[in-house]
Design a protein around this motif. Structure first.
Motif, mmCIF file in Angstrom:
data_model
loop_
_atom_site.group_PDB
_atom_site.id
_atom_site.type_symbol
_atom_site.label_atom_id
_atom_site.label_comp_id
_atom_site.label_asym_id
_atom_site.label_seq_id
_atom_site.Cartn_x
_atom_site.Cartn_y
_atom_site.Cartn_z
ATOM 1 N N ALA A 154 0.830 -1.197 0.000
ATOM 2 C CA ALA A 154 0.000 0.000 0.000
ATOM 3 C C ALA A 154 0.870 1.254 0.000
ATOM 4 O O ALA A 154 0.639 2.191 -0.769
ATOM 5 N N GLU A 155 1.879 1.254 0.834
ATOM 6 C CA GLU A 155 2.738 2.426 0.951
ATOM 7 C C GLU A 155 3.500 2.689 -0.363
ATOM 8 O O GLU A 155 3.585 3.829 -0.825
ATOM 9 N N GLU A 156 4.029 1.635 -0.949
ATOM 10 C CA GLU A 156 4.745 1.789 -2.216
ATOM 11 C C GLU A 156 3.818 2.266 -3.319
ATOM 12 O O GLU A 156 4.191 3.097 -4.149
ATOM 13 N N ARG A 157 2.609 1.744 -3.348
ATOM 14 C CA ARG A 157 1.670 2.169 -4.389
ATOM 15 C C ARG A 157 1.382 3.662 -4.278
ATOM 16 O O ARG A 157 1.326 4.373 -5.285
ATOM 17 N N TYR A 158 1.234 4.123 -3.046
ATOM 18 C CA TYR A 158 1.004 5.552 -2.853
ATOM 19 C C TYR A 158 2.210 6.378 -3.293
ATOM 20 O O TYR A 158 2.077 7.352 -4.045
ATOM 21 N N GLU A 159 3.388 5.976 -2.880
ATOM 22 C CA GLU A 159 4.611 6.703 -3.257
ATOM 23 C C GLU A 159 4.754 6.750 -4.773
ATOM 24 O O GLU A 159 5.032 7.796 -5.360
ATOM 25 N N ASN A 160 4.569 5.619 -5.410
ATOM 26 C CA ASN A 160 4.703 5.580 -6.865
ATOM 27 C C ASN A 160 3.674 6.466 -7.538
ATOM 28 O O ASN A 160 3.969 7.144 -8.521
ATOM 29 N N PHE A 161 2.459 6.454 -6.991
ATOM 30 C CA PHE A 161 1.409 7.249 -7.617
ATOM 31 C C PHE A 161 1.709 8.742 -7.547
ATOM 32 O O PHE A 161 1.584 9.446 -8.553
ATOM 33 N N ILE A 162 2.129 9.209 -6.380
ATOM 34 C CA ILE A 162 2.401 10.652 -6.297
ATOM 35 C C ILE A 162 3.596 11.031 -7.172
ATOM 36 O O ILE A 162 3.657 12.129 -7.703
ATOM 37 N N ASN A 163 4.515 10.111 -7.367
ATOM 38 C CA ASN A 163 5.624 10.417 -8.273
ATOM 39 C C ASN A 163 5.189 10.428 -9.737
ATOM 40 O O ASN A 163 5.618 11.274 -10.508
ATOM 41 N N ASN A 164 4.336 9.478 -10.102
ATOM 42 C CA ASN A 164 3.962 9.356 -11.505
ATOM 43 C C ASN A 164 2.817 10.276 -11.932
ATOM 44 O O ASN A 164 2.721 10.642 -13.095
ATOM 45 N N TYR A 165 1.929 10.594 -11.002
ATOM 46 C CA TYR A 165 0.755 11.384 -11.369
ATOM 47 C C TYR A 165 0.498 12.535 -10.400
ATOM 48 O O TYR A 165 -0.604 12.667 -9.862
ATOM 49 N N PRO A 166 1.487 13.386 -10.203
ATOM 50 C CA PRO A 166 1.288 14.488 -9.251
ATOM 51 C C PRO A 166 0.108 15.376 -9.622
ATOM 52 O O PRO A 166 -0.597 15.878 -8.743
ATOM 53 N N GLN A 167 -0.137 15.549 -10.914
ATOM 54 C CA GLN A 167 -1.240 16.417 -11.331
ATOM 55 C C GLN A 167 -2.595 15.824 -10.935
ATOM 56 O O GLN A 167 -3.565 16.560 -10.725
ATOM 57 N N ILE A 168 -2.671 14.497 -10.815
ATOM 58 C CA ILE A 168 -3.929 13.889 -10.372
ATOM 59 C C ILE A 168 -4.064 14.027 -8.862
ATOM 60 O O ILE A 168 -5.117 14.410 -8.353
ATOM 61 N N VAL A 169 -3.001 13.736 -8.142
ATOM 62 C CA VAL A 169 -3.031 13.838 -6.683
ATOM 63 C C VAL A 169 -3.515 15.218 -6.262
ATOM 64 O O VAL A 169 -4.308 15.354 -5.330
ATOM 65 N N ALA A 170 -3.074 16.233 -7.004
ATOM 66 C CA ALA A 170 -3.414 17.605 -6.655
ATOM 67 C C ALA A 170 -4.909 17.904 -6.782
ATOM 68 O O ALA A 170 -5.419 18.791 -6.122
ATOM 69 N N ARG A 171 -5.619 17.156 -7.632
ATOM 70 C CA ARG A 171 -7.012 17.521 -7.920
ATOM 71 C C ARG A 171 -8.036 16.581 -7.337
ATOM 72 O O ARG A 171 -9.243 16.826 -7.511
ATOM 73 N N VAL A 172 -7.591 15.515 -6.733
ATOM 74 C CA VAL A 172 -8.495 14.426 -6.421
ATOM 75 C C VAL A 172 -8.633 14.267 -4.912
ATOM 76 O O VAL A 172 -7.643 14.364 -4.200
ATOM 77 N N PRO A 173 -9.845 14.072 -4.393
ATOM 78 C CA PRO A 173 -9.970 13.904 -2.943
ATOM 79 C C PRO A 173 -9.296 12.615 -2.482
ATOM 80 O O PRO A 173 -9.191 11.648 -3.233
ATOM 81 N N GLN A 174 -8.884 12.615 -1.263
ATOM 82 C CA GLN A 174 -8.082 11.515 -0.751
ATOM 83 C C GLN A 174 -8.836 10.193 -0.699
ATOM 84 O O GLN A 174 -8.270 9.134 -0.929
ATOM 85 N N TYR A 175 -10.141 10.256 -0.420
ATOM 86 C CA TYR A 175 -10.898 9.005 -0.365
ATOM 87 C C TYR A 175 -10.939 8.342 -1.736
ATOM 88 O O TYR A 175 -10.921 7.118 -1.849
ATOM 89 N N ALA A 176 -10.947 9.164 -2.789
ATOM 90 C CA ALA A 176 -10.983 8.593 -4.133
ATOM 91 C C ALA A 176 -9.630 7.980 -4.490
ATOM 92 O O ALA A 176 -9.554 6.908 -5.090
ATOM 93 N N LEU A 177 -8.578 8.652 -4.081
ATOM 94 C CA LEU A 177 -7.247 8.124 -4.324
ATOM 95 C C LEU A 177 -7.038 6.818 -3.568
ATOM 96 O O LEU A 177 -6.540 5.832 -4.123
#
Lengths: 200, 200
Positions: A154-177
DNA sequence: CGAAAATTTGACATGACTCAACTGGAGTGG
DNA sequence: CCACTCCAGTTGAGTCATGTCAAATTTTCG
């Protein structure tokens, strides 16, 4: 009727990354799209109804998700500028959807109706090529997603996601992420705030 | 050289589910395939090398998988009769693979080389249509896989899999199935033998 | 400003994993 | 065709990663 000059430019720029169109072709394909404003929380696809269009995002963000029998939501995909979204099982086979597709914020999108898309693909080899490439790339991207979810914590998936898709992380609520990454909102919150107990 | 009469018939039957070919077209596309026998445990794709072909299974079974940094294998896909398999990220973008694709048993397959596929798609609208449909269906099927893995418990995933793909369960070793379903072999074994403790 | 939605936090529960030992076949070489 | 090995599958005990629940806090937005 007719889409705005800017939307037309955006979609044509996207299409011409993959195929080169002459003026008639550009007019023809761009005239098949409809410009829509989707208000935050508005649905464009709902379970039980057939997805009649695919959506290309000009600006904003959509999210597709399922609800399981326990009432939990699971995010299948996000779409931001330049991305496509729909319930593909519903759209491709023109059968009732199982997903919701909803706006996370007020969104400007171009919708392409299934019938019109079929006509485009039939009448011009280039249009067919374009949709083939879009489907292939979607396939490759989903393969990456499957690999990611099977091979990382879970932790790695989150780290990878914020690295690969920062523009999505910025716009999306946390529950959806969280539900996209396959974990509970509480657990994602703990990861973000370093509250997860670790060994060693 | 050239493929066997039976293989030719099989692949053409498959293609003609989606597009109607005249005799010249049938000859043209079938002549692009190469018939190969893949021995059990033989690899057709390996990390670091670019996947140069996609594989259509006439008889037998292949499996694609990744190995994570802990050395654990995770099955991404199976392919049996009538299915396609390759590392799509590698094949589509012609860049080095991250997956292994290996034979689970002696397998007869038809390989379509990337360059030849490109030529086919370019020269004939119908061939382009065919590959577009194959990609779209792959996309839809992977969407289903993602939904399944996010929304169900290990036990439910197993139950659903044996109901939906009994022909695969019959041919595939249990460790490969477990790693496809995203669980350990031991845990799958316990599920199969009803050794999982349940509440109530 | 107030209500609703989203996030955070801690305590506790549990589904699934790891490890290690054991069993049973399937394949291989003498 | 037997003996041996090796690989797949099984089992139980112990552990861990992540989930659930409930309450508190913060943010969003009408």
């Amino acid at each position: 009727m007719g889409i705005s000059e800017n939307s037309r430019k955006e979609i044509l720029t996207f299409i011409q990354k993959f195929v080169t169109l002459n003026e008639d072709e550009a007019n023809r394909i761009s005239s098949c799209f409809e410009e829509v404003i989707i208000k935050k929380r508005q649905m464009v696809v709902q379970p039980g109804f057939t997805a009649k269009a695919r959506n290309y995002i000009i600006d904003g963000a959509l999210r597709s998700y399922v609800v399981n029998k326990l009432g939990q939501e699971h995010t299948i995909a996000f779409a931001v500028k330049d991305w496509w979204i729909t319930d593909y099982n519903s759209y491709i086979y023109q059968k009732p959807a199982t997903l919701f597709v909803v706006a996370l914020e007020d969104t400007l999108a171009l919708q392409l109706n299934y019938k019109k898309e079929e006509a485009l693909k039939k009448e011009n080899h280039k249009f067919e090529t374009f949709f083939r490439i879009v489907a292939e790339r979607g396939l490759a991207s989903q393969q990456r997603r499957i690999i990611e979810s099977l091979t990382h914590s879970a932790e790695e998936r989150y780290e990878n996601f914020i690295n690969n898709y920062p523009q999505i992380v910025a716009r999306v609520p946390q529950y959806a992420l969280a539900s996209f990454l396959g974990m509970s909102t509480e657990f994602l919150s703990k990861i973000r705030n370093n509250k997860v107990k670790k060994k060693s």
